[in-house]
Write a protein that holds these residues in place. Structure first.
Motif, mmCIF file in Angstrom:
data_model
loop_
_atom_site.group_PDB
_atom_site.id
_atom_site.type_symbol
_atom_site.label_atom_id
_atom_site.label_comp_id
_atom_site.label_asym_id
_atom_site.label_seq_id
_atom_site.Cartn_x
_atom_site.Cartn_y
_atom_site.Cartn_z
ATOM 1 N N THR A 138 36.938 -30.198 42.596
ATOM 2 C CA THR A 138 37.803 -30.614 41.483
ATOM 3 C C THR A 138 37.778 -29.566 40.368
ATOM 4 O O THR A 138 37.867 -29.898 39.193
ATOM 5 C CB THR A 138 37.350 -31.991 40.927
ATOM 6 O OG1 THR A 138 36.025 -31.864 40.396
ATOM 7 C CG2 THR A 138 37.373 -33.055 41.985
ATOM 8 N N GLU A 169 48.649 -24.415 38.958
ATOM 9 C CA GLU A 169 47.724 -25.485 38.559
ATOM 10 C C GLU A 169 46.423 -24.833 38.093
ATOM 11 O O GLU A 169 46.018 -23.792 38.617
ATOM 12 C CB GLU A 169 47.539 -26.406 39.781
ATOM 13 C CG GLU A 169 46.562 -27.529 39.635
ATOM 14 C CD GLU A 169 45.155 -27.111 39.967
ATOM 15 O OE1 GLU A 169 44.219 -27.721 39.429
ATOM 16 O OE2 GLU A 169 44.984 -26.152 40.760
ATOM 17 N N THR A 218 48.547 -30.000 33.447
ATOM 18 C CA THR A 218 47.505 -30.040 32.430
ATOM 19 C C THR A 218 46.761 -28.717 32.432
ATOM 20 O O THR A 218 45.976 -28.442 33.321
ATOM 21 C CB THR A 218 46.512 -31.172 32.732
ATOM 22 O OG1 THR A 218 45.993 -30.972 34.029
ATOM 23 C CG2 THR A 218 47.159 -32.520 32.624
ATOM 24 N N ASP A 245 47.996 -25.635 32.577
ATOM 25 C CA ASP A 245 48.539 -24.749 33.604
ATOM 26 C C ASP A 245 49.572 -23.805 33.021
ATOM 27 O O ASP A 245 50.021 -23.968 31.902
ATOM 28 C CB ASP A 245 49.218 -25.582 34.680
ATOM 29 C CG ASP A 245 48.364 -26.740 35.068
ATOM 30 O OD1 ASP A 245 48.537 -27.813 34.469
ATOM 31 O OD2 ASP A 245 47.514 -26.570 35.927
ATOM 32 N N ASP A 285 41.078 -35.906 38.674
ATOM 33 C CA ASP A 285 40.176 -35.459 39.750
ATOM 34 C C ASP A 285 39.698 -36.596 40.651
ATOM 35 O O ASP A 285 39.209 -36.350 41.759
ATOM 36 C CB ASP A 285 38.972 -34.731 39.140
ATOM 37 C CG ASP A 285 39.358 -33.366 38.585
ATOM 38 O OD1 ASP A 285 40.405 -32.846 38.992
ATOM 39 O OD2 ASP A 285 38.606 -32.842 37.750
ATOM 40 N N PHE A 342 44.330 -27.255 27.415
ATOM 41 C CA PHE A 342 44.254 -28.718 27.382
ATOM 42 C C PHE A 342 42.873 -29.111 26.864
ATOM 43 O O PHE A 342 41.887 -28.447 27.140
ATOM 44 C CB PHE A 342 44.459 -29.250 28.802
ATOM 45 C CG PHE A 342 44.440 -30.746 28.895
ATOM 46 C CD1 PHE A 342 45.496 -31.499 28.407
ATOM 47 C CD2 PHE A 342 43.365 -31.402 29.482
ATOM 48 C CE1 PHE A 342 45.479 -32.879 28.491
ATOM 49 C CE2 PHE A 342 43.349 -32.783 29.583
ATOM 50 C CZ PHE A 342 44.404 -33.521 29.081
#
Ligand code: BDR
Ligand code: CA
Length: 315
Positions: free
Chosen positions: A123, A171, A164, A166, A245, A79
């Motif tokens: 995050t 994740e 995003t 992943d 986040d 990403f």
């Protein structure tokens, strides 16, 4: 005021998380610690400082953390957050120095100086946090809670659909450093994991009126977010990607924003199709009690989240 350390890998949405954390009157941001994740750590610790300089908050220390996961090599994030990692905002190079202590030592120092008072907002991959727990296990008793963007739990229809960076099952933050996540999940410290289920949601969208307010604002952070929204939409992604986040910071400010449930969750650390998967035991009577018991986010109030976010960005 809640004392917090924000451990992050900016990244555009981490940058917005810094904005929220630094501007919230309910939080005292003690430090921003950076780590390899969305970008190499050399980039993330520059971007954290750029963001604090944008906010004129150079009083908040930024510390450089791990350049790679605890055991593994760094995977490449498919990403994009742009060539600068901040959605092509290209903020000026930072003048503020990095903390003399690295992220792990700064985290340990702040927690020990403020026992039971410092919450960690995570995050990013949990490499720094895990190493701090390995180096100074006594801090585990001193952290009231960790609020993390972490995992994906299959608790709503969006799970796994709009991930995003992943794999189909995991994740990004857990996937990058599953051993670190496993250690933190098992640490006994209260963990609230807000997964892709709640943090990547199509209801987190900005109206034309919101965009107009940002356009008209004299706040640089409002322009930053506006540029990020255009950046992401021009690439065919949805606006929520710019603020994923921020959900963890919002939760630290107001835990009523996200409903949570207690569940036993394990992190898959074996290579293969499910590396980095957060396996939740949703059976009515917990069966896999050997897995750590954590708080899992199940449903966010996206409207109130956006309201809080915009209030902080525009104020
Ligand atoms: C994570 O992916 C990244 O793009 C965000 O910074 C966030 O931490 C969510 O998986
Ligand atoms: Ca991040």
């Amino acid at each position: 005021m809640k004392k917090i350390i924000l451990d992050c890998d900016p990244g555009m949405d981490d940058s917005m998380a810094i904005v929220m954390a630094a501007k919230s009157p309910d939080l005292q941001l003690m430090a921003v610690t950076t780590v390899n994740g969305n970008y190499p750590v050399d980039v993330t610790c520059v971007n954290a400082r750029k963001t604090l300089e944008l906010l004129e908050r150079t009083d908040i220390p930024v510390a450089r953390g791990l350049a790679k996961p605890i055991i593994r090599d760094c995977p490449k994030d498919p990403f994009t957050h742009g060539t600068d990692g901040q959605a092509e905002n290209h903020l000026p190079a930072p003048a503020m120095p990095l903390s003399e202590l690295d992220a792990v030592d700064l985290m340990i120092k702040i927690i020990k100086e403020n026992p039971n008072e410092v919450y960690i907002i995570s995050t990013a991959p949990m490499s720094n946090i895990a190493l701090a727990m390995i180096k100074a296990p006594e801090i585990k008793e001193m952290i009231p809670a960790i609020y993390a963007i972490s995992g994906s739990f299959g608790l709503n229809k969006y799970a796994f659909l709009n991930a995003t960076g992943d794999t189909p099952q995991s994740e990004w933050n857990v996937y990058v450093d599953p051993e670190a996540a496993d250690l933190v999940y098992n640490s006994g410290v209260k963990l609230v994991a807000l997964g892709l289920d709640v943090a990547t949601h199509f209801d987190v969208d900005f109206s034309d009126d919101d965009l107009k307010k940002m356009e008209e604002s004299d706040k640089k952070e409002a322009k930053f977010l506006l540029n990020a929204i255009h950046f992401i939409r021009n690439r065919g992604f949805d606006a929520y990607c710019t603020v994923i986040d921020c959900m963890a910071v919002a939760y630290a400010i107001d835990p009523t924003l996200v409903e949570t449930m207690e569940a036993h969750v394990g992190v898959e650390t074996k290579d293969g199709l499910t590396l980095g998967m957060t396996v939740i035991d949703r059976r009515h009577h917990f069966v896999w009690e050997h897995l750590p018991l954590i708080q899992v986010g199940c449903k966010a109030d996206c409207g109130r989240f956006l309201k809080l976010l915009l209030e902080l960005v525009l104020k």
